[in-house]
Write a protein that holds these residues in place. Sequence first.
Motif, PDB file in Angstrom:
ATOM      1  N   PRO A   1       0.889  -1.377   0.102  1.00 49.31           N
ATOM      2  CA  PRO A   1       0.140  -0.028  -0.057  1.00 49.31           C
ATOM      3  C   PRO A   1       0.824   1.279  -0.244  1.00 49.31           C
ATOM      4  CG  PRO A   1      -0.823  -1.775   1.592  1.00 49.31           C
ATOM      5  CD  PRO A   1       0.322  -2.224   0.958  1.00 49.31           C
TER       6      PRO A   1
ATOM      7  N   ALA B   1      -4.699   6.188 -15.268  1.00 53.19           N
ATOM      8  CA  ALA B   1      -3.290   5.512 -14.915  1.00 53.19           C
ATOM      9  C   ALA B   1      -2.179   5.839 -15.931  1.00 53.19           C
ATOM     10  CB  ALA B   1      -3.588   3.899 -14.835  1.00 53.19           C
TER      11      ALA B   1
ATOM     12  N   ILE C   1       1.058   2.605  -9.145  1.00 52.95           N
ATOM     13  CA  ILE C   1       2.025   2.104  -7.999  1.00 52.95           C
ATOM     14  C   ILE C   1       3.694   2.240  -8.815  1.00 52.95           C
ATOM     15  CG2 ILE C   1       2.903  -0.158  -7.158  1.00 52.95           C
ATOM     16  CD1 ILE C   1       0.004  -1.069  -6.807  1.00 52.95           C
TER      17      ILE C   1
ATOM     18  N   GLN D   1       3.294   1.956  -1.526  1.00 49.95           N
ATOM     19  CA  GLN D   1       3.796   2.050  -2.882  1.00 49.95           C
ATOM     20  C   GLN D   1       2.821   2.635  -3.939  1.00 49.95           C
ATOM     21  OE1 GLN D   1       5.490  -1.887  -3.299  1.00 49.95           O
ATOM     22  NE2 GLN D   1       7.598  -1.178  -2.882  1.00 49.95           N
ATOM     23  N   CYS D   2       1.634   2.879  -3.464  1.00 55.04           N
ATOM     24  CA  CYS D   2       0.722   3.357  -4.289  1.00 55.04           C
ATOM     25  C   CYS D   2       0.802   5.162  -4.146  1.00 55.04           C
ATOM     26  CB  CYS D   2      -0.634   3.219  -3.597  1.00 55.04           C
ATOM     27  SG  CYS D   2      -1.306   1.318  -3.931  1.00 55.04           S
TER      28      CYS D   2
ATOM     29  N   THR E   1      -0.394   7.434  -6.198  1.00 49.54           N
ATOM     30  CA  THR E   1      -1.629   7.763  -6.713  1.00 49.54           C
ATOM     31  C   THR E   1      -2.768   6.791  -6.663  1.00 49.54           C
ATOM     32  OG1 THR E   1      -1.895   7.290  -9.056  1.00 49.54           O
ATOM     33  CG2 THR E   1      -0.712   9.485  -8.399  1.00 49.54           C
ATOM     34  N   GLU E   2      -3.999   7.079  -6.901  1.00 50.99           N
ATOM     35  CA  GLU E   2      -5.056   6.288  -6.939  1.00 50.99           C
ATOM     36  C   GLU E   2      -5.044   5.103  -8.108  1.00 50.99           C
ATOM     37  OE1 GLU E   2     -10.085   5.735  -7.147  1.00 50.99           O
ATOM     38  OE2 GLU E   2      -9.095   7.725  -7.082  1.00 50.99           O
ATOM     39  N   HIS E   3      -4.327   5.394  -9.199  1.00 52.20           N
ATOM     40  CA  HIS E   3      -4.095   4.684 -10.453  1.00 52.20           C
ATOM     41  C   HIS E   3      -2.790   4.306 -10.565  1.00 52.20           C
ATOM     42  CE1 HIS E   3      -8.382   5.331 -11.291  1.00 52.20           C
ATOM     43  NE2 HIS E   3      -8.211   6.731 -11.116  1.00 52.20           N
TER      44      HIS E   3
ATOM     45  N   ILE F   1      -2.969   1.023 -12.171  1.00 50.77           N
ATOM     46  CA  ILE F   1      -4.282   0.355 -11.625  1.00 50.77           C
ATOM     47  C   ILE F   1      -5.311   0.730 -12.409  1.00 50.77           C
ATOM     48  CG2 ILE F   1      -5.521   0.499  -9.405  1.00 50.77           C
ATOM     49  CD1 ILE F   1      -2.908   1.311  -7.964  1.00 50.77           C
TER      50      ILE F   1
ATOM     51  N   TYR G   1       6.463   0.223 -12.644  1.00 47.55           N
ATOM     52  CA  TYR G   1       5.220   0.817 -12.390  1.00 47.55           C
ATOM     53  C   TYR G   1       4.231  -0.235 -12.566  1.00 47.55           C
ATOM     54  CZ  TYR G   1       7.274   5.465 -12.603  1.00 47.55           C
ATOM     55  OH  TYR G   1       8.009   6.636 -12.585  1.00 47.55           O
TER      56      TYR G   1
END
Length: 347
Positions: A15, A55, A24, A17-18, A20-22, A38, A35
Amino acid sequence: GVSAIFRKAFGRPTPSQCITEHLIRQEVYLGATIYGLITKEKFDQISTIENYDTAFEDLAEDFKNRNLTHLICSPMACTKDEIPLPHFVNNLFEFQKLTGAMITIVTRNDTLCRELKNGVSCKEFLTQLQSHISKKKDSPQKPSLMNGVATTDTLRSSHTPASSCQSEAEPSSPDTTTSSADSNLITLIEANFNKMILKYRNDSNTAFSHSISADINNPRHMNSGVSVVFRNSFGKPTKSDFVSKHLTCQETKEGATVYGLVIKETVLQKPTMASYDSAFDDLTTDFKRKNMKQLICSAMGCTRDEISLEHFTVNIFEFQRLTKAKIIIVTRDEKSNSTLRNGKSYK
């Protein structure tokens, strides 16, 4: 798929390494960056175009901020998640334009897999990928496919020796056609399709086209959208009107020709990209054989059947390039509908 290779090589992302919402981002001690785009909330869902585009935007921004220069990727989400290849290619070219990066697209023909989840063979998938990349040849950085690896033109051959490629598919033949589509001959108008039919149905050089399903005896066949206009004006196609599995052709006594692009088996199904592209190919062949000069069509498959506008546009430009025809795309704002079936407003 390729995610198993990433998991074994770099481990699963955490988690933290996220970024942004989209997106990693994983850092490895050897120096490379990994990368993960998501594109959906859950494993058993299918990616949405909106999530996919977001993304890619996040990837481009972070890649550029970190001054990276080379992206190596698979045709992300184009098999299991059924993202259309033209949409992937459009995003990749936009990424290259924004970052100036060298890009290597890695594919492999797994001989244990007869058919991918998007309904095409591995070899056909590779051929289609090459085709969609070739259609972008007017871009400043043109990816090309060599021995299963697609690279930008800035990538020297020393960076992609044949021995490093794991693809078992034969490279597709290069596009030897030098002509390009004439966008001046493609017009989008807002009009009543009935009036367009009345205006041009006596013209033997004109063809009308729309998309249909193969189950012509189904009571719900041609029972919604612009297909109702075609049914009322020309009647439903019959079995004898099928010129191929993916195309019907009705000749009218007035002179115009009426095509139905058969993009799915039944009314309730959604079309596959393979069937949609095959229908366009068959339309092109028959239209060209008949030496017709003008095609009048709707945005075929883009509302009820949720074909992406990018995919429709790629096909219509390729049709124009091959036939040299004048194309009129007819749309109409149905005031009673607040949104189309693809989730967008008419405007």
